[in-house]
Design a protein around this motif. Sequence first.
Motif, short mmCIF file in Angstrom:
data_model
loop_
_atom_site.label_atom_id
_atom_site.label_comp_id
_atom_site.label_asym_id
_atom_site.label_seq_id
_atom_site.Cartn_x
_atom_site.Cartn_y
_atom_site.Cartn_z
N GLY A 1 0.85 -1.62 -0.16
CA GLY A 1 -0.11 -0.50 0.36
C GLY A 1 0.88 1.08 0.10
N GLU A 2 1.65 1.39 -0.24
CA GLU A 2 2.87 2.30 0.08
C GLU A 2 3.42 2.84 -1.02
N LYS A 3 2.53 2.40 -2.40
CA LYS A 3 2.57 3.09 -3.80
C LYS A 3 1.21 4.56 -3.37
N GLU A 4 0.39 3.89 -3.30
CA GLU A 4 -0.37 4.93 -2.84
C GLU A 4 -0.24 5.75 -2.26
N ARG A 5 0.17 5.61 -0.87
CA ARG A 5 0.76 6.80 -0.01
C ARG A 5 1.69 7.41 -0.30
N LEU A 6 2.78 7.37 -1.40
CA LEU A 6 4.15 7.68 -1.89
C LEU A 6 2.91 8.82 -3.01
N MET A 7 1.82 8.26 -3.81
CA MET A 7 0.80 9.15 -4.98
C MET A 7 0.44 9.80 -3.96
N LEU B 1 2.74 12.42 -3.56
CA LEU B 1 3.50 13.44 -3.76
C LEU B 1 1.82 14.78 -4.62
N ARG B 2 0.80 14.14 -5.17
CA ARG B 2 -0.50 15.30 -5.56
C ARG B 2 -0.15 16.26 -4.20
N GLU B 3 -0.15 16.09 -2.95
CA GLU B 3 -0.49 17.50 -2.28
C GLU B 3 1.48 17.89 -1.58
N ARG B 4 2.84 17.29 -2.93
CA ARG B 4 3.51 18.55 -3.32
C ARG B 4 4.01 18.78 -3.91
N VAL C 1 0.98 20.35 -5.49
CA VAL C 1 -0.30 21.23 -5.55
C VAL C 1 0.74 22.49 -4.85
N GLU C 2 1.13 22.26 -3.35
CA GLU C 2 1.74 22.89 -2.24
C GLU C 2 2.63 23.22 -3.30
N SER C 3 3.14 23.72 -4.60
CA SER C 3 4.48 24.17 -4.53
C SER C 3 3.74 24.80 -5.99
N GLY C 4 2.53 24.50 -6.33
CA GLY C 4 2.07 25.79 -7.46
C GLY C 4 2.30 25.19 -8.76
N TRP C 5 2.71 23.77 -8.37
CA TRP C 5 3.31 23.22 -10.24
C TRP C 5 1.76 23.02 -10.94
N LYS C 6 0.71 22.24 -10.27
CA LYS C 6 -0.63 21.91 -10.97
C LYS C 6 -1.03 22.78 -11.47
N ASP C 7 -1.11 23.92 -10.60
CA ASP C 7 -1.63 25.59 -11.22
C ASP C 7 -0.83 25.79 -12.60
N GLU C 8 0.55 25.54 -12.85
CA GLU C 8 1.49 25.72 -13.76
C GLU C 8 1.33 24.57 -14.73
N MET C 9 0.40 23.19 -15.02
CA MET C 9 0.28 22.63 -15.65
C MET C 9 -0.93 23.08 -16.07
N LYS C 10 -1.99 23.33 -15.17
CA LYS C 10 -3.12 24.21 -15.51
C LYS C 10 -3.10 24.78 -16.67
N ALA C 11 -2.12 26.33 -16.31
CA ALA C 11 -1.95 27.17 -16.92
C ALA C 11 -1.25 26.79 -18.39
N LEU C 12 -0.81 26.45 -18.79
CA LEU C 12 0.11 25.44 -20.05
C LEU C 12 -1.58 24.85 -20.20
N CYS C 13 -1.96 23.80 -19.49
CA CYS C 13 -2.96 23.42 -21.02
C CYS C 13 -3.85 24.53 -21.10
N ARG C 14 -4.50 25.66 -20.91
CA ARG C 14 -5.41 26.26 -21.25
C ARG C 14 -4.48 27.64 -22.07
#
Length: 113
Positions: free
Chosen positions: A36-42, A45-48, A50-63
């Motif tokens: 179950g460690e893979k799911e915890r690591l995933m 990763l999602r949390e980090r 989002v916290e770093s702003g990476w997700k927003d950057e990718m969303k902006a690139l998509c737009r």
Amino acid sequence: MRHSVNRPPTPDTRDDQEKEPPALKEIISIKLIESGEKERLMELLRERLVESGWKDEMKALCREHIKKKGRNNVTIDDLVHVITPKGRASIPDPIKAELLQRIRTFLVSATPL
């Protein structure tokens, strides 16, 4: 003794000996999934990301890509093809290092002495 015509042939013992053992990468992947460690690591990763702003950057690139190509001229596959390399390359190094350290810690604790 009569042999059945419906019986499958006896496997050759040489075939079993020639099969390679699973690669280390495969073994690690299996251990991560089974524990179950893979799911915890995933999730980490999602949390980090989002916290770093990476997700927003990718969303902006998509737009930006959609605006450039036109809304009706872009498919999900097109977006994935264009954004994936940029996304992978832009993951912050501290996040990669943290995940790598977590994997190492898991492997040390999962390895019998």
